[in-house]
Design a protein around this motif. Structure first.
Motif, PDB file in Angstrom:
ATOM      1  N   GLU A 219      35.750   8.396  13.584  1.00 37.99           N
ATOM      2  CA  GLU A 219      36.049   9.792  13.249  1.00 37.99           C
ATOM      3  C   GLU A 219      35.960  10.718  14.457  1.00 37.99           C
ATOM      4  N   GLN A 220      34.994  10.490  15.349  1.00 35.84           N
ATOM      5  CA  GLN A 220      34.717  11.468  16.407  1.00 35.84           C
ATOM      6  C   GLN A 220      35.134  11.036  17.802  1.00 35.84           C
ATOM      7  N   PHE A 221      35.348   9.743  17.994  1.00 34.50           N
ATOM      8  CA  PHE A 221      35.726   9.247  19.320  1.00 34.50           C
ATOM      9  C   PHE A 221      37.186   8.788  19.322  1.00 34.50           C
ATOM     10  N   TYR A 222      37.538   7.906  18.385  1.00 34.98           N
ATOM     11  CA  TYR A 222      38.874   7.329  18.404  1.00 34.98           C
ATOM     12  C   TYR A 222      39.935   8.249  17.804  1.00 34.98           C
ATOM     13  N   LYS A 223      39.623   8.923  16.699  1.00 35.76           N
ATOM     14  CA  LYS A 223      40.625   9.809  16.100  1.00 35.76           C
ATOM     15  C   LYS A 223      41.093  10.892  17.078  1.00 35.76           C
ATOM     16  N   PRO A 224      40.188  11.615  17.759  1.00 34.66           N
ATOM     17  CA  PRO A 224      40.663  12.597  18.747  1.00 34.66           C
ATOM     18  C   PRO A 224      41.489  11.951  19.864  1.00 34.66           C
ATOM     19  N   PHE A 225      41.098  10.744  20.252  1.00 36.47           N
ATOM     20  CA  PHE A 225      41.826  10.024  21.306  1.00 36.47           C
ATOM     21  C   PHE A 225      43.273   9.762  20.885  1.00 36.47           C
ATOM     22  N   PHE A 226      43.456   9.452  19.598  1.00 42.61           N
ATOM     23  CA  PHE A 226      44.796   9.159  19.091  1.00 42.61           C
ATOM     24  C   PHE A 226      45.498  10.388  18.504  1.00 42.61           C
ATOM     25  N   GLY A 227      44.869  11.557  18.657  1.00 36.39           N
ATOM     26  CA  GLY A 227      45.480  12.775  18.170  1.00 36.39           C
ATOM     27  C   GLY A 227      45.409  12.958  16.665  1.00 36.39           C
ATOM     28  N   LEU A 228      44.433  12.308  16.035  1.00 37.05           N
ATOM     29  CA  LEU A 228      44.253  12.400  14.591  1.00 37.05           C
ATOM     30  C   LEU A 228      43.140  13.398  14.263  1.00 37.05           C
ATOM     31  N   THR A 229      43.094  13.830  13.017  1.00 39.86           N
ATOM     32  CA  THR A 229      42.122  14.833  12.585  1.00 39.86           C
ATOM     33  C   THR A 229      40.846  14.176  12.073  1.00 39.86           C
ATOM     34  N   THR A 230      39.722  14.646  12.554  1.00 39.02           N
ATOM     35  CA  THR A 230      38.427  14.130  12.125  1.00 39.02           C
ATOM     36  C   THR A 230      38.113  14.593  10.699  1.00 39.02           C
ATOM     37  N   ASP A 231      37.602  13.677   9.901  1.00 41.69           N
ATOM     38  CA  ASP A 231      37.193  13.975   8.525  1.00 41.69           C
ATOM     39  C   ASP A 231      35.721  14.393   8.551  1.00 41.69           C
ATOM     40  N   SER A 232      35.467  15.685   8.428  1.00 36.77           N
ATOM     41  CA  SER A 232      34.099  16.193   8.549  1.00 36.77           C
ATOM     42  C   SER A 232      33.191  15.674   7.440  1.00 36.77           C
ATOM     43  N   ALA A 233      33.738  15.438   6.256  1.00 39.60           N
ATOM     44  CA  ALA A 233      32.929  14.909   5.153  1.00 39.60           C
ATOM     45  C   ALA A 233      32.469  13.487   5.463  1.00 39.60           C
ATOM     46  N   ALA A 234      33.351  12.695   6.052  1.00 39.37           N
ATOM     47  CA  ALA A 234      32.990  11.326   6.426  1.00 39.37           C
ATOM     48  C   ALA A 234      31.924  11.336   7.517  1.00 39.37           C
ATOM     49  N   VAL A 235      32.025  12.285   8.443  1.00 40.26           N
ATOM     50  CA  VAL A 235      31.021  12.411   9.501  1.00 40.26           C
ATOM     51  C   VAL A 235      29.660  12.741   8.893  1.00 40.26           C
ATOM     52  N   GLU A 236      29.626  13.716   8.011  1.00 43.13           N
ATOM     53  CA  GLU A 236      28.364  14.132   7.393  1.00 43.13           C
ATOM     54  C   GLU A 236      27.727  12.982   6.613  1.00 43.13           C
ATOM     55  N   GLU A 237      28.548  12.275   5.858  1.00 47.98           N
ATOM     56  CA  GLU A 237      28.048  11.156   5.054  1.00 47.98           C
ATOM     57  C   GLU A 237      27.445  10.058   5.928  1.00 47.98           C
ATOM     58  N   ASN A 238      28.139   9.709   6.984  1.00 45.70           N
ATOM     59  CA  ASN A 238      27.687   8.597   7.809  1.00 45.70           C
ATOM     60  C   ASN A 238      26.576   8.991   8.777  1.00 45.70           C
ATOM     61  N   GLU A 239      26.505  10.257   9.150  1.00 44.92           N
ATOM     62  CA  GLU A 239      25.358  10.708   9.937  1.00 44.92           C
ATOM     63  C   GLU A 239      24.074  10.580   9.113  1.00 44.92           C
ATOM     64  N   ALA A 240      24.153  10.899   7.836  1.00 45.93           N
ATOM     65  CA  ALA A 240      22.972  10.770   6.971  1.00 45.93           C
ATOM     66  C   ALA A 240      22.559   9.307   6.854  1.00 45.93           C
ATOM     67  N   LYS A 241      23.539   8.424   6.721  1.00 44.90           N
ATOM     68  CA  LYS A 241      23.244   6.990   6.622  1.00 44.90           C
ATOM     69  C   LYS A 241      22.638   6.464   7.918  1.00 44.90           C
ATOM     70  N   LEU A 242      23.230   6.849   9.035  1.00 41.06           N
ATOM     71  CA  LEU A 242      22.751   6.343  10.319  1.00 41.06           C
ATOM     72  C   LEU A 242      21.360   6.875  10.641  1.00 41.06           C
ATOM     73  N   SER A 243      21.091   8.110  10.278  1.00 40.75           N
ATOM     74  CA  SER A 243      19.771   8.687  10.546  1.00 40.75           C
ATOM     75  C   SER A 243      18.671   7.871   9.874  1.00 40.75           C
ATOM     76  N   LYS A 244      18.918   7.429   8.654  1.00 43.65           N
ATOM     77  CA  LYS A 244      17.930   6.610   7.944  1.00 43.65           C
ATOM     78  C   LYS A 244      17.730   5.266   8.641  1.00 43.65           C
ATOM     79  N   VAL A 245      18.807   4.693   9.140  1.00 35.96           N
ATOM     80  CA  VAL A 245      18.702   3.426   9.883  1.00 35.96           C
ATOM     81  C   VAL A 245      17.895   3.632  11.161  1.00 35.96           C
ATOM     82  N   LEU A 246      18.153   4.732  11.846  1.00 38.22           N
ATOM     83  CA  LEU A 246      17.450   5.013  13.097  1.00 38.22           C
ATOM     84  C   LEU A 246      15.971   5.294  12.872  1.00 38.22           C
TER      85      LEU A 246
END
Length: 214
Positions: free
Chosen positions: A118-145
């Motif tokens: 969402e944040q590295f590859y999509k901008p590289f390819f000129g695509l739009t980042t899905d902010s909801a997907a970012v929020e969801e996965n940041e919450a998941k990753l934070s728990k893992v960390l």
């Protein structure tokens, strides 16, 4: 000509994982660039190496492998006497290494790879980042960390006191995360942040990144 070949693209996180293991082991290899924009990974010649049409594909003489984590394990065992050990020194510690390799694949990477997309590859390819997907996965990753933060208070590296495949497997996704706003998740976990700084500073990883700039 080196008997070891890696077919892939330097920007692919899976290809980066295989390359990191080869550089840690100081094994000569030939890199065969696969032009994915031209669809080379879907052509019959490549499908003979990886029937799923994904990078990387790996050759060592007459042995052909795919799936980056399987490739790194082969490299670590087959070339055990070369370069960085990458394996733990006892059966019990090897079992711990296996645990943390599973954690990377099934807990860490499921969230981290989506954030990277969402944040590295999509901008590289000129695509739009899905902010909801970012929020969801940041919450998941934070728990893992949070779990990693506890583990790294017990051990310098994830499996034992030395750098192993369990750490190496994280490098591609971490590299992407460090270049995105999700870096804040790493920074907010002090032990995780120190571990990330340590493993991303390894000379072998520097060679992987340098290959992207060639």
């Amino acid at each position: 000509m080196a008997p070891v070949k890696v077919h892939g693209t330097p920007l692919s996180t899976a290809t980066m994982r295989a390359l990191a293991a080869l550089y840690e082991k100081d094994i000569p290899f030939e890199f065969v660039n696969v032009d994915m924009k031209a669809g080379e990974h879907k052509k019959d010649s490549f499908l003979q190496l990886n029937p799923f049409g994904q990078v990387p594909a790996f050759e060592d003489g007459d042995l052909k492998l795919f799936e980056s984590r399987a490739i790194t394990q082969y490299i670590a065992h087959e070339y055990q006497d070369k370069g960085t050990q990458l394996l733990c020194p006892s059966t019990k510690l090897m079992a711990l290494m296996s645990v943390w390799m599973e954690v990377e694949a099934h807990q860490f990477d499921t969230a981290a790879s989506k954030l990277a997309w969402e944040q590295f590859y999509k901008p590289f390819f000129g695509l739009t980042t899905d902010s909801a997907a970012v929020e969801e996965n940041e919450a998941k990753l934070s728990k893992v960390l949070d779990v990693y933060e506890t583990r790294l208070g017990e051990s310098k590296y994830l499996a034992c006191g030395c750098f192993t495949l369990a750490d190496l497997h994280h490098l591609p996704a971490l590299h992407c995360l460090l270049l995105t706003p999700s870096k804040k998740l790493l920074d907010s976990h002090p032990r995780v942040s120190a571990w990330v700084s340590d493993i991303t500073a390894r000379p072998a990883w520097g060679k992987v990144i340098a290959l992207q700039k060639m």
